[in-house]
Design a protein around this motif. Structure first.
Motif, PDB file in Angstrom:
ATOM      1  N   ILE A  25      -4.650  -5.866   9.769  1.00 37.39           N
ATOM      2  CA  ILE A  25      -3.660  -6.454  10.660  1.00 37.39           C
ATOM      3  C   ILE A  25      -4.152  -6.450  12.106  1.00 37.39           C
ATOM      4  O   ILE A  25      -4.746  -5.486  12.586  1.00 37.39           O
ATOM      5  N   CYS A  70       0.856  -1.182   0.000  1.00 36.92           N
ATOM      6  CA  CYS A  70       0.000   0.000   0.000  1.00 36.92           C
ATOM      7  C   CYS A  70       0.897   1.239   0.000  1.00 36.92           C
ATOM      8  O   CYS A  70       2.117   1.122   0.091  1.00 36.92           O
ATOM      9  N   PHE A 106      -6.470   5.184   9.170  1.00 35.63           N
ATOM     10  CA  PHE A 106      -5.658   5.676   8.048  1.00 35.63           C
ATOM     11  C   PHE A 106      -5.225   4.557   7.096  1.00 35.63           C
ATOM     12  O   PHE A 106      -4.319   4.753   6.292  1.00 35.63           O
ATOM     13  N   CYS A 107      -5.848   3.391   7.229  1.00 35.66           N
ATOM     14  CA  CYS A 107      -5.569   2.316   6.262  1.00 35.66           C
ATOM     15  C   CYS A 107      -6.560   2.479   5.117  1.00 35.66           C
ATOM     16  O   CYS A 107      -7.712   2.056   5.211  1.00 35.66           O
TER      17      CYS A 107
END
Ligand code: SF4
Ligand code: SF4
Lengths: 405, 354
Positions: free
Chosen positions: B219, B81, B305-306
Motif C-alpha cells: 500500500i 491478511c 510488519f507486513c
C-alpha cells in the motif's frame, strides 16, 4: 545434522521403552520414527502443517507428514537453532518474520531436511505458513499446495473446502503413485473419532486436583501429537497417557498444587525456565488452548465433508472470539486461577487478539499475563525477567484451598 | 445513464480496506466507495492492535477511534491478511459504528476459488442492503457499475501508457494522484478527471531520457516517494502497488450473464499482490513487467510488519540480482516518518544506476 538428531532420539527412546515403557518415551519414539521415514527412499514425503491440515488424508495414503515447523522447532531446542535461523537471515529473511519459519527456512537452505514430494499447507493459522511453504517449494523445485479455509462456516465454504480436500487427496495419491481408497480414509476418520474419545477422557483426568499432568509436556503434545492424527499410533498414545494419568491419580503420585493456569497459544522451544519457575511455585497448567476439543465426532460416511467442517471450526480460523468461546465454562470446570498468553513477537493474528482476551478474562475476574517471549529465537531472552514477571503474576493469583508446597 | 457526468447521486459512503474488494458492488448498491487510509499522519493513539502490526492496519483503527469518518454507512474489511482479520474483530469490539462487514477473499485463483468468491460477493451485496441500508443490487445496477469501473480502468490505462512511454513527460506522481483519486472519490469522478486530463497529457512536450524505474510493493497512500524520485532525476514508468497498476489492470467481462462471477474472476485473476498464492508467478510477473518496461532499476516498498510482502522480498531481491536489474527495498512505517532516511537511500541507489 537433523537426521542424526532423530536417530539419537529414536535409539534413546527405544532403550527407555525396553527398560521402563512410558507414554512420553513412546511419543518421542514414534515422532523420531515418523520423521526418519521421511529420509527413506521410496516413501512419499509431504511437507505439511500437522496442527492445521487434516492428516487423515495422508494417513489414508501412507504418506509421511513432515511438518517443517515442528522440525524447525526441534532444531531450535538445540544450540544449532540460532545458526540455523541465521542461514535464513543471511539470505535476507527479516528477524521480524516468525522465528519458527526462519528456522525451517534455514534448515532447508542448510540441507538438513528430507526431500519432499509435495508441499502442502493451510491458510491458517498465519500468513507466514503458506509463504514459508511456497519458499520451501521454490528451494526444492516442487509443487506447493494451499488449502484455503475461509473465515466463516457456510454451505458455500464447506463445499469449497471439501472440494479442495478431494483435489488434494487426488494429487497426493498421484505423487504416491497409488489409487485413492475412500474406505481407507473412512478408517482414518474412525481412528480419529476413537482418539477424540480418549482425548476427552484425558481432559476429564486433567480436571483432577492436583493435576496429574500438564505444563510444557501437555502443550507440546497438544501440538506435535497431531502428527499422528488418523493413525493407530495416535490412539495408542492417548491410551498410554490415559493409563498413566489414571495410575498417578489412583496412587496419589501427584505434585502439590497451589494454583492452576490456563495456557494460550504456543510455547518456547528452547530452554526458557518458564515451567521450572511455575513448578517451583506449585503452579500447574492442567489445560491449554491447543488441547481443547472443538470438533464434533466426524461423520465417517462423508469423510471429506467431515474434515472440511473440522478445518472450518478450528478456533484459529474465523473471528478471534472463537478462542474465547466456552472459556468461562472451562475456567469453572478446570478450577483455573489465571491465564497466560504466550506471545511470540511475529505472531500477528494471535498478538492482535490480546486485547479481546484481556477484556474477556477481566469480565470473568481471571488474572491474565501476556508473556512476550520469542518462540524459537533465544537471542534477547532474559530468563530472569521472565521469572520476575511470573513471580509477580503468581502473587496476584487468589489463594486456593488446595494446599501447596 | 452517464456516470461520468455525475448524474447518479452517490449518497452514503462505504469505506473499504483492500483492492480485492469490488467497488462495483458498492456503487451498484447506490453507495459511494472510498478506500480508507485511516489516520496516516495523525498522532495515532495507542490502539488495541499490537505495536508490531503493519502501520496501515493501525492507522485504520486509529482513524476510526479518533476521527470517525463522517457520512459513512459502513466499512468493508477483507480477509486480506492476519492484520486485517484481527482489525475486523477489533473494529467490531471497540469501534462499532460505522458498522463493519467482512469479505472473504480466497488467496487462490483456481476455478473453485472463483466460484466461491462469487458466492461471497453475492452475500456482500445482500449485506450492503440489509446491514448498511444500501439499495438492492440488481443486474441493471451492477451492469452499470461494472461499465463505469471498466471505463475508468481504460482511461487510466491510457494515462499509464503515456507515463510508460520513453521520453514521456507524464510524471509518476501526478498519475498516481489520479489513481488515488479513483480509489477515494470513486470511478465516476475518476472518469471525469481522467477524460479531462488526457488531452493535455497527450500534448505534453517530450523530454530527455531519464533513468527508468519500476516501483512495486504494497500500500502507498501518497505520492511522496514518487515525487522525490522525480526530484532526484529518475522517472518511475510504472507503479505496481495496491492503488496503482494492480487496482486498474484487467477488465470485468461485461458480456457475462453472471456478473458476480465475472467480478470474482477479474478480482482474483488481476495481477496478484503478495497476499496471493503463487510465488513463482508473482516473481515472473514482476520480472516481465520490469523487462517489458525497459527499466533500469526496481524499487520495492512495503509497510513494516507486513508479512505477505516480507516473506517474498528476499526472493524478489534474488530474482532481480540474477537478471542484473538494480533493486532497492524500502521498508516504510506507513506514516513515512523516516522520509529523510529513505530519500538518502533512494539517492544512493540512483547513483548506482547512473
Ligand atoms: S507462532 Fe504464529 S506466526 Fe509463528 S508459525 Fe505459529 S502461528 Fe505462525
Ligand atoms: S500492508 Fe500488508 S499487513 Fe498491512 S493490511 Fe496490507 S497486506 Fe495486510
Amino acid at each position: 545434522m537433523f537426521k542424526a538428531m532423530l536417530e539419537a532420539m529414536e535409539a534413546q527412546t527405544a532403550a527407555t521403552l525396553s527398560e521402563a515403557p512410558n507414554a512420553r518415551a513412546l511419543w518421542y519414539h514414534e515422532w523420531a520414527k515418523l520423521f526418519l521415514r521421511a529420509y527413506r527412499p521410496g516413501e512419499t514425503v509431504v511437507y505439511t502443517s500437522a496442527y492445521a491440515f487434516p492428516l487423515e488424508i495422508l494417513a489414508a495414503l501412507d504418506a509421511v507428514p513432515f511438518d517443517f515447523e515442528l522440525a524447525g522447532a526441534m532444531i531450535a531446542t538445540t544450540p544449532a537453532g540460532v545458526p540455523t535461523m541465521a542461514e535464513a537471515e543471511n539470505r535476507g529473511y527479516s528477524p521480524e518474520i516468525c522465528s519458527f519459519h526462519r528456522t525451517a527456512l534455514g534448515a532447508s537452505f542448510a540441507g538438513h531436511f528430507p526431500r519432499p514430494d509435495l508441499l502442502l499447507t493451510t491458510s491458517y493459522y498465519c500468513d507466514g505458513k503458506p509463504k514459508t511453504n511456497e519458499i520451501l517449494a521454490h528451494i526444492r523445485q516442487k509443487e506447493a499446495i494451499l488449502l484455503y479455509v475461509p473465515h466463516e462456516v457456510t454451505c458455500d465454504s464447506v463445499r469449497y473446502v471439501e472440494r479442495q480436500l478431494r483435489r488434494i487427496a487426488a494429487r497426493i495419491a498421484e505423487a504416491a503413485r497409488r489409487k485413492f481408497d475412500e474406505d481407507r480414509l473412512k478408517e482414518a476418520l474412525r481412528s480419529s473419532n476413537r482418539a477424540r474419545l480418549s482425548h476427552l477422557k484425558l481432559l476429564e483426568l486433567l480436571k483432577n486436583r492436583p493435576a496429574p499432568w500438564g505444563g510444557s509436556q501437555l502443550i507440546s503434545f497438544s501440538i506435535n501429537g497431531l502428527l499422528f492424527t488418523g493413525s493407530k499410533t495416535k490412539e495408542a498414545l492417548h491410551d498410554a497417557l490415559v493409563a498413566e494419568l489414571e495410575e498417578r491419580i489412583q496412587l496419589g503420585n501427584l505434585r502439590p498444587e497451589a494454583h492452576r493456569l490456563y495456557w494460550l497459544a504456543w510455547l518456547p522451544t528452547y530452554p526458557s525456565g518458564i515451567f521450572d519457575a511455575l513448578r517451583e511455585q506449585a503452579v500447574s497448567v492442567p489445560v491449554c488452548e491447543t488441547f481443547r476439543v472443538y470438533w464434533e465426532e466426524m461423520n465417517e460416511e462423508r469423510p471429506f465433508e467431515a474434515l472440511a467442517l473440522r478445518c472450518l471450526r478450528n478456533p484459529f480460523v474465523g473471528p478471534a472470539s472463537r478462542r474465547i468461546d466456552g472459556l468461562a465454562e472451562l475456567i469453572e470446570e478446570f478450577a483455573i486461577d489465571g491465564a497466560i498468553l504466550f506471545a511470540t513477537p511475529a505472531c500477528r493474528h494471535s498478538n492482535n487478539f490480546q486485547r479481546l482476551l484481556k477484556d474477556a478474562l477481566a469480565s470473568f475476574r481471571t488474572p491474565f499475563l501476556v508473556l512476550d517471549v520469542d518462540i524459537a529465537d533465544p537471542r534477547g531472552y532474559s530468563p530472569e525477567r521472565t521469572r520476575t514477571q511470573l513471580e509477580a503474576f503468581i502473587e496476584m493469583l487468589k489463594p486456593t484451598s488446595w494446599g501447596g508446597s | 445513464m452517464e456516470w461520468e457526468d455525475g448524474l447518479k447521486p452517490l449518497a452514503r459512503k462505504v469505506l473499504y480496506t483492500c483492492s480485492y474488494i469490488p467497488e462495483e458492488i458498492i456503487v451498484a448498491a447506490g453507495m459511494s466507495p472510498e478506500r480508507f487510509f485511516g489516520d496516516p499522519q495523525g498522532s495515532a493513539p495507542e490502539t488495541p492492535l499490537h505495536p508490531r502490526t503493519c502501520g496501515y492496519a493501525k492507522s485504520l483503527l486509529a482513524g476510526a477511534l479518533v476521527h470517525p469518518p463522517p457520512g459513512t454507512a459502513g466499512i468493508v474489511v477483507a480477509n486480506s491478511c492476519d492484520a486485517m482479520r484481527r482489525l475486523y474483530d477489533l473494529w467490531q469490539a471497540y469501534v462499532g459504528q460505522p458498522a463493519a462487514l467482512f469479505l472473504e477473499v480466497p488467496k487462490k485463483q483456481d476455478a473453485d476459488s472463483i466460484t466461491f468468491f462469487a458466492a461471497e460477493l453475492r452475500r456482500l451485496a445482500v449485506r450492503l442492503e440489509k446491514d448498511l441500508g444500501g439499495e438492492p443490487v440488481t443486474r441493471a445496477s451492477l451492469q452499470e457499475a461494472v461499465a463505469c469501473s471498466n471505463r475508468a480502468r481504460r482511461l487510466v490505462r491510457e494515462v499509464l501508457d503515456l507515463q510508460r512511454d520513453p521520453g514521456s513527460d507524464v510524471g509518476a506522481a501526478e498519475v498516481f494522484e489520479l489513481c488515488l483519486l479513483g480509489v477515494t472519490a470513486g470511478p465516476s469522478e475518476l472518469c471525469r478527471k481522467a477524460a479531462a486530463l488526457l488531452p493535455t497529457l497527450r500534448s505534453r512536450a517530450r523530454r530527455a531520457a531519464r533513468p527508468r524505474l519500476l516501483l512495486t510493493g504494497g500500500i502507498l497512500h501518497q505520492a511522496n516517494l514518487l515525487r522525490f524520485i522525480e526530484e532526484l532525476g529518475a522517472h518511475v514508468v510504472v507503479v505496481d502497488t495496491c492503488q496503482g497498476l494492480r487496482h486498474y489492470a484487467g477488465l470485468v467481462d461485461e458480456s457475462q450473464q453472471d456478473l458476480m462471477l465475472a467480478l470474482a474472476r477479474r478480482y482474483l485473476l488481476k495481477p496478484a499482490c503478495a497476499r496471493m498464492e503463487g510465488l513463482e508467478a508473482w516473481l515472473r510477473h514482476l520480472e516481465e513487467l520490469a523487462r517489458s518496461c525497459g527499466v533500469d532499476g526496481v524499487v520495492c516498498t512495503t509497510v513494516k510488519f507486513c508479512d505477505p510482502f516480507a516473506y517474498n522480498v528476499p526472493l524478489l531481491t534474488e530474482r532481480f540480482s540474477l537478471i542484473r536489474i538494480p533493486f532497492l527495498f524500502i521498508e516504510n512505517d506507513y506514516r513515512w516518518a523516516d522520509e529523510g532516511q529513505i530519500r538518502t537511500s533512494v539517492e544512493a541507489f540512483l547513483e548506482t544506476i547512473d
